[in-house]
Design an enzyme around this catalytic site. Structure first.
Site, PDB file in Angstrom:
ATOM      1  N   GLU A  72      -4.032   4.777   2.794  1.00  0.00           N
ATOM      2  CA  GLU A  72      -3.097   3.938   2.037  1.00  0.00           C
ATOM      3  C   GLU A  72      -3.809   3.353   0.815  1.00  0.00           C
ATOM      4  O   GLU A  72      -4.951   2.920   0.897  1.00  0.00           O
ATOM      5  CB  GLU A  72      -2.445   2.860   2.901  1.00  0.00           C
ATOM      6  CG  GLU A  72      -3.316   2.171   3.913  1.00  0.00           C
ATOM      7  CD  GLU A  72      -2.549   1.159   4.763  1.00  0.00           C
ATOM      8  OE1 GLU A  72      -1.741   0.378   4.228  1.00  0.00           O
ATOM      9  OE2 GLU A  72      -2.782   1.139   5.984  1.00  0.00           O
ATOM     10  N   THR A 107       0.848  -1.198   0.000  1.00  0.00           N
ATOM     11  CA  THR A 107       0.000   0.000   0.000  1.00  0.00           C
ATOM     12  C   THR A 107       0.876   1.238   0.000  1.00  0.00           C
ATOM     13  O   THR A 107       1.781   1.364   0.830  1.00  0.00           O
ATOM     14  CB  THR A 107      -0.913   0.039   1.238  1.00  0.00           C
ATOM     15  OG1 THR A 107      -0.117   0.025   2.427  1.00  0.00           O
ATOM     16  CG2 THR A 107      -1.906  -1.111   1.234  1.00  0.00           C
TER      17      THR A 107
HETATM   18  P1  ADP Z   1       5.039   0.735   3.753  1.00  0.00           P
HETATM   19  O1  ADP Z   1       4.749   0.231   5.125  1.00  0.00           O
HETATM   20  O2  ADP Z   1       6.300   1.556   3.671  1.00  0.00           O
HETATM   21  O3  ADP Z   1       3.863   1.492   3.159  1.00  0.00           O
HETATM   22  P2  ADP Z   1       4.344  -1.509   2.047  1.00  0.00           P
HETATM   23  O4  ADP Z   1       4.709  -2.921   2.362  1.00  0.00           O
HETATM   24  O5  ADP Z   1       2.902  -1.092   2.231  1.00  0.00           O
HETATM   25  O6  ADP Z   1       5.309  -0.575   2.868  1.00  0.00           O
HETATM   26  O7  ADP Z   1       4.787  -1.242   0.546  1.00  0.00           O
HETATM   27  C1  ADP Z   1       4.421  -0.028  -0.045  1.00  0.00           C
HETATM   28  C2  ADP Z   1       5.339   0.424  -1.151  1.00  0.00           C
HETATM   29  O8  ADP Z   1       5.426  -0.554  -2.204  1.00  0.00           O
HETATM   30  C3  ADP Z   1       4.747   1.660  -1.800  1.00  0.00           C
HETATM   31  O9  ADP Z   1       5.153   2.849  -1.136  1.00  0.00           O
HETATM   32  C4  ADP Z   1       5.302   1.581  -3.227  1.00  0.00           C
HETATM   33  O10 ADP Z   1       6.543   2.241  -3.290  1.00  0.00           O
HETATM   34  C5  ADP Z   1       5.508   0.090  -3.451  1.00  0.00           C
HETATM   35  N1  ADP Z   1       4.506  -0.577  -4.308  1.00  0.00           N
HETATM   36  C6  ADP Z   1       4.829  -1.522  -5.252  1.00  0.00           C
HETATM   37  N2  ADP Z   1       3.734  -1.973  -5.868  1.00  0.00           N
HETATM   38  C7  ADP Z   1       2.664  -1.315  -5.325  1.00  0.00           C
HETATM   39  C8  ADP Z   1       1.244  -1.371  -5.583  1.00  0.00           C
HETATM   40  N3  ADP Z   1       0.715  -2.184  -6.519  1.00  0.00           N
HETATM   41  N4  ADP Z   1       0.432  -0.555  -4.851  1.00  0.00           N
HETATM   42  C9  ADP Z   1       0.969   0.265  -3.923  1.00  0.00           C
HETATM   43  N5  ADP Z   1       2.297   0.358  -3.629  1.00  0.00           N
HETATM   44  C10 ADP Z   1       3.150  -0.429  -4.326  1.00  0.00           C
HETATM   45  N1  RBF Z   2      -7.141  -3.106   8.162  1.00  0.00           N
HETATM   46  C1  RBF Z   2      -8.046  -3.506   9.080  1.00  0.00           C
HETATM   47  O1  RBF Z   2      -7.705  -3.640  10.242  1.00  0.00           O
HETATM   48  N2  RBF Z   2      -9.354  -3.742   8.747  1.00  0.00           N
HETATM   49  C2  RBF Z   2      -9.803  -3.631   7.472  1.00  0.00           C
HETATM   50  O2  RBF Z   2     -10.996  -3.844   7.220  1.00  0.00           O
HETATM   51  C3  RBF Z   2      -8.854  -3.235   6.467  1.00  0.00           C
HETATM   52  N3  RBF Z   2      -9.229  -3.123   5.180  1.00  0.00           N
HETATM   53  C4  RBF Z   2      -8.306  -2.779   4.237  1.00  0.00           C
HETATM   54  C5  RBF Z   2      -8.697  -2.715   2.909  1.00  0.00           C
HETATM   55  C6  RBF Z   2      -7.781  -2.377   1.918  1.00  0.00           C
HETATM   56  C7  RBF Z   2      -8.239  -2.320   0.488  1.00  0.00           C
HETATM   57  C8  RBF Z   2      -6.432  -2.107   2.263  1.00  0.00           C
HETATM   58  C9  RBF Z   2      -5.427  -1.740   1.219  1.00  0.00           C
HETATM   59  C10 RBF Z   2      -6.039  -2.165   3.587  1.00  0.00           C
HETATM   60  C11 RBF Z   2      -6.970  -2.503   4.592  1.00  0.00           C
HETATM   61  N4  RBF Z   2      -6.598  -2.595   5.932  1.00  0.00           N
HETATM   62  C12 RBF Z   2      -7.514  -2.980   6.863  1.00  0.00           C
HETATM   63  C13 RBF Z   2      -5.267  -2.132   6.362  1.00  0.00           C
HETATM   64  C14 RBF Z   2      -4.253  -3.233   6.406  1.00  0.00           C
HETATM   65  O3  RBF Z   2      -4.365  -3.833   7.649  1.00  0.00           O
HETATM   66  C15 RBF Z   2      -2.898  -2.561   6.239  1.00  0.00           C
HETATM   67  O4  RBF Z   2      -2.707  -2.295   4.890  1.00  0.00           O
HETATM   68  C16 RBF Z   2      -1.794  -3.438   6.791  1.00  0.00           C
HETATM   69  O5  RBF Z   2      -1.920  -3.449   8.168  1.00  0.00           O
HETATM   70  C17 RBF Z   2      -0.454  -2.920   6.409  1.00  0.00           C
HETATM   71  O6  RBF Z   2      -0.303  -1.573   6.690  1.00  0.00           O
HETATM   72 MG    MG Z   3       1.892   0.742   3.025  1.00  0.00          MG
END
Ligand code: ADP
Ligand code: RBF
Ligand code: MG
Length: 165
Positions: free
Chosen positions: A98, A44
């Site tokens: 996110e 994300t």
């Molecule tokens: P963080 O905790 O730093 O957000 P994540 O595990 O959520 O780490 O990874 C997010 C990063 O991955 C984004 O900031 C972006 O640079 C990269 N990324 C690669 N593919 C995607 C995607 N399909 N959607 C969102 N972010 C992506």
């Molecule tokens: N976190 C929750 O605790 N409950 C949710 O219902 C939930 N829904 C999500 C739906 C989407 C489409 C995404 C991208 C994230 C969601 N998350 C939710 C957050 C998720 O827990 C988070 O991305 C991870 O904890 C990593 O940061």
């Molecule tokens: Mg993230």
């Protein structure tokens, strides 16, 4: 556990976006908390704090769908799902957004600007008994977004001014 939650409809929201949709968010991709969403197969892009004032006040926490573009105007527009939640780091006084972009990227893109057009609401944020259940619902959100964005009034918003100028 199956990858998609069979109890959920794949099409949500009206045929045409209604207020407060569509709304636009522009923000910088910042580091998240490394809670390992990438390891879950759901990276994300976390948005910088200044984006939070761009959200309409009536938008409560939950999951949304829409389109997103990375960095350059006129570049590819992708479907996305966005989680708008409360940020535990700020004792839940601040929201955090996110965006999971529905596309596979060869590398990270921290520090770049993304433009997000939010078009509809999917569901409230939930607590899950297991990580597998959370992942299954997020994968279902992805399918819901793809289906819901296929309708003409949504599809045409890929060419919104936000993405072309
Ligand atoms: P963080 O905790 O730093 O957000 P994540 O595990 O959520 O780490 O990874 C997010 C990063 O991955 C984004 O900031 C972006 O640079 C990269 N990324 C690669 N593919 C995607 C995607 N399909 N959607 C969102 N972010 C992506
Ligand atoms: N976190 C929750 O605790 N409950 C949710 O219902 C939930 N829904 C999500 C739906 C989407 C489409 C995404 C991208 C994230 C969601 N998350 C939710 C957050 C998720 O827990 C988070 O991305 C991870 O904890 C990593 O940061
Ligand atoms: Mg993230």
């Amino acid at each position: 556990m199956s990858q998609i939650n069979p109890d959920r409809p794949l099409l949500v929201g009206p045929e045409v976006p209604i207020a407060p949709f569509p709304y636009k968010i522009i923000g910088t991709v910042v580091k998240g908390y490394g809670r390992g969403s990438r390891e879950l197969g759901i990276p994300t892009a976390n948005l910088s704090d200044n984006t939070l004032e761009m959200f309409p006040p009536e938008c409560h926490t939950g999951v949304y769908y829409g389109f997103v573009q990375i960095d350059q105007p006129k570049s590819t527009v992708y479907p996305m799902v966005m989680s708008l939640g409360w940020n535990p780091y700020y004792h839940n006084e601040k929201r955090s957004a996110e965006v999971h972009i529905i596309h596979e990227f060869p590398q990270d893109f921290y520090g770049v600007d993304i433009r997000v057009l939010v078009l509809g609401y999917i569901r409230p944020e939930q607590d899950y008994p297991s990580l597998a259940a959370l992942i299954r619902d997020i994968k279902t959100d992805v399918e819901v977004a793809k289906h819901s964005l296929k309708r003409p009034a949504y599809e045409q918003l890929q060419n919104d001014d936000l993405f072309t100028t």
